[in-house]
Design a protein around this motif. Structure first.
Motif, short mmCIF file in Angstrom:
data_model
loop_
_atom_site.label_atom_id
_atom_site.label_comp_id
_atom_site.label_asym_id
_atom_site.label_seq_id
_atom_site.Cartn_x
_atom_site.Cartn_y
_atom_site.Cartn_z
N GLY A 82 58.98 -4.50 38.37
CA GLY A 82 58.44 -4.66 39.72
C GLY A 82 56.95 -4.93 39.80
O GLY A 82 56.40 -5.01 40.90
N ALA A 83 56.27 -5.07 38.66
CA ALA A 83 54.84 -5.38 38.68
C ALA A 83 54.62 -6.84 39.06
O ALA A 83 55.46 -7.70 38.77
N ASP A 84 53.50 -7.11 39.71
CA ASP A 84 53.15 -8.48 40.12
C ASP A 84 52.51 -9.20 38.93
O ASP A 84 51.29 -9.23 38.78
N VAL A 85 53.34 -9.76 38.09
CA VAL A 85 52.82 -10.38 36.87
C VAL A 85 52.20 -11.75 37.15
O VAL A 85 51.37 -12.23 36.36
N ALA A 86 52.54 -12.37 38.26
CA ALA A 86 51.87 -13.62 38.64
C ALA A 86 50.40 -13.35 38.93
O ALA A 86 49.52 -14.12 38.53
N ALA A 87 50.12 -12.23 39.61
CA ALA A 87 48.73 -11.87 39.88
C ALA A 87 47.97 -11.60 38.60
O ALA A 87 46.78 -11.90 38.49
N LEU A 88 48.66 -11.05 37.61
CA LEU A 88 48.03 -10.77 36.32
C LEU A 88 47.55 -12.07 35.66
O LEU A 88 46.43 -12.15 35.15
N LEU A 89 48.40 -13.09 35.70
CA LEU A 89 48.00 -14.38 35.15
C LEU A 89 46.88 -15.00 35.97
O LEU A 89 45.97 -15.64 35.41
N ASP A 90 46.91 -14.83 37.28
CA ASP A 90 45.83 -15.34 38.13
C ASP A 90 44.50 -14.69 37.76
O ASP A 90 43.46 -15.35 37.71
#
Length: 533
Positions: A215-223
């Protein structure tokens, strides 16, 4: 934290260190080291490192190349949730588990991480609701013994509950690994980028798949990583990675071979544990390197009172060096800085030449379990069996006194707890207690997970450590299906095997085996009060 997503910052707060680092900053800028690293120039670390470096530099572009994973992770998560499967267990070691643990803990989403061979900890994971459980089996090599054991145990548990195991196991591995070959009937196989080493893999499938499923926002991590990538690629004196690499290398040049890491309000949970593997395994070789010492906070022994042999580095404000930023940005900052520090230290930051020794020793002991008692004198002190004490030593306090006294002035103590890091969490108090009593920099690692982290430094780095192993009888044990050993036997073999390797390097090793874990830990803490240096 930095003001904008992905922004990272490094500040050298110590005037002396800043002056010493300045020439190294100039050297890295003149060598165009940051931009060459970004363009994946495998010649940066010398001819001997070229072959390995040539296949280990794809991490510099993961903020772009990992994007296709996002839709795949989202789709699988939606499928599983539609089936009522929302409990994620990660079976992985080292680079396969440390980043997901930081990502999910920082995001505040639940992830059960199995990076252990302790039967009690595995039993607790098995005791959860298997009807709601998916297991992510992560192994770069595809042959990690701990992860293979978890896979076998969970597959058997699913089948015993009438659940199709194949539908509940997700695999993350390198293309062509033995695990990929086994996984034909599993729910999904994610191939990781094979040109990224485990400790640099936070933004690969190893970091993103379990974190995203949880459930972590991994797209934000890449951003976040993308937002800082351009800054880290610049050949400039204010490049944060250049500053951090120069500061650590300059301190090392004058004898500060340890890096004490404390979180001082970063907003990131557990980052020091991830950075510990990255720095130790990348730099600890050929008799040199930087030993990370992860402490409990800025007031902990070893940080505020760091001596000449250590540099206090804050994850957040303060320290001799402070580092800050978003999680995605910090992953990339520390990877860049560690690789650049490798160039300054004259080592290859992408190999781990001493890791295999402990694995071989453990395998040999599994073949000959009668040798697992280890060598050296043994005696009983209350609920603790003492193994490896010198002849003539007859009490626990004497044994501890001899061990700590054998460390040189600027040596270190490594506490290695082969226990349940949840049920036996109180063992972590041994680190600050020993540091306070002895004045030595003291590390703490849960076994066997530290073998995939600081274990490389212990054998390949500065040879001035002394080692306190804590093992214990498990209340219950778990057989590994289709293997001639149980988790308890494997766990003890890993401890004794690593101890044999360290002893073979003439490093002092003392193993304390708890006949009763709770009582043994209490007795050990009480005995430490009598130890002095």
């Amino acid at each position: 934290m930095a003001d904008h997503p992905g922004e990272v910052a490094v500040t050298i707060n110590d005037e002396r260190l800043s002056e010493e680092a300045a020439p190294l900053v100039g050297q890295l800028v003149a060598d165009r080291a940051a931009s060459r690293l970004t363009s994946q120039d495998h010649t940066l670390w010398g001819e001997a490192a070229e072959a390995v470096a040539a296949i280990r530099l794809s991490w510099t572009t993961l903020h772009e190349t990992s994007r296709p994973l996002l839709a795949e992770i989202d789709a699988l998560r939606a499928e599983l949730r539609a089936e009522g499967v929302d409990r994620v267990v990660l079976a992985g070691m080292g680079g396969s588990s440390l980043a997901p643990e930081v990502i999910t803990a920082t995001a505040g989403v639940p992830l059960i991480v199995l990076d252990t061979t302790d039967p009690g900890q595995v039993a607790d994971a098995l005791a959860g609701d298997l009807d709601r459980t998916v297991v992510v089996v992560s192994s770069k090599s595809g042959s990690t013994v701990e992860t293979d054991s978890h896979r076998r145990i969970f597959a058997a548990a699913f089948e015993a509950e009438g659940i199709d195991a194949g539908s509940r196991i997700v695999v993350v591995t390198d293309p062509g690994s033995p695990l990929e070959d086994l996984a034909a009937g599993y729910r999904r196989v994610f191939q990781a980028d094979p040109n990224v080493g485990g400790r640099y893999s936070a933004l690969t499938a190893f970091g993103l798949v379990p974190s995203g499923l949880a459930g972590a926002d991994v797209a934000a991590l890449l951003d976040e990583a993308a937002a800082t990538a351009r800054t880290l690629s610049q050949d400039s004196a204010d490049n944060p990675a250049v500053l951090l690499a120069a500061a650590l290398s300059a301190a090392h040049a004058r004898g500060a071979e340890k890096v004490v890491l404390a979180d001082t309000g970063s907003g990131i949970t557990g980052f020091g544990d991830w950075a510990e593997q990255l720095v130790a395994e990348s730099t600890g070789k050929e008799g040199t390197g930087l030993l990370p010492v992860v402490v409990e906070g800025p007031e902990a022994p070893g940080f505020a009172d760091a001596g000449e042999d250590a540099t206090a580095v804050a994850i957040g404000p303060g320290g001799a060096v402070s580092t800050s930023g978003s999680l995605g940005g910090m992953f990339l900052l520390w990877e860049y800085a560690t690789a650049l520090a490798g160039r300054l230290l004259g080592i290859n930051p992408f190999d781990q030449p001493d890791v295999e020794a402990a694995k071989k020793a453990a395998r040999a002991l599994l073949d000959n379990p009668t040798e697992q008692a280890g060598s050296g004198q043994s005696f009983l002190d209350g609920p603790i069996e003492v193994h490896g004490a010198p002849d003539g030593v007859t009490t626990l306090v004497e044994a501890l006194q001899v061990l700590t006294g054998s460390a040189p002035e600027f040596g270190y103590i490594a506490v290695q707890a082969y226990l349940d890091r949840i049920a036996d969490a109180s063992a972590a108090v041994l680190r600050p207690e020993l540091a306070r009593k002895t004045g030595l920099q003291t590390t703490f690692g849960w076994g066997p997970r530290f073998l995939h982290s600081t274990g490389q430094y212990h054998k390949g780095g500065h040879q001035n450590g002394v080692f306190l192993q804590i093992t214990g009888y498990p209340e219950t044990d778990i057989d590994v299906p289709d293997r001639p050993y149980s988790l308890g036997v494997l766990q003890l073999a890993q401890a004794v095997g690593d101890g044999q390797v360290l002893s073979g390097l003439d490093r002092p090793v003392l193993r304390l085996h708890l006949t009763d874990r709770a009582a043994g830990l209490a007795h050990l803490v009480h005995t430490l009060a009598e130890v002095s240096r």
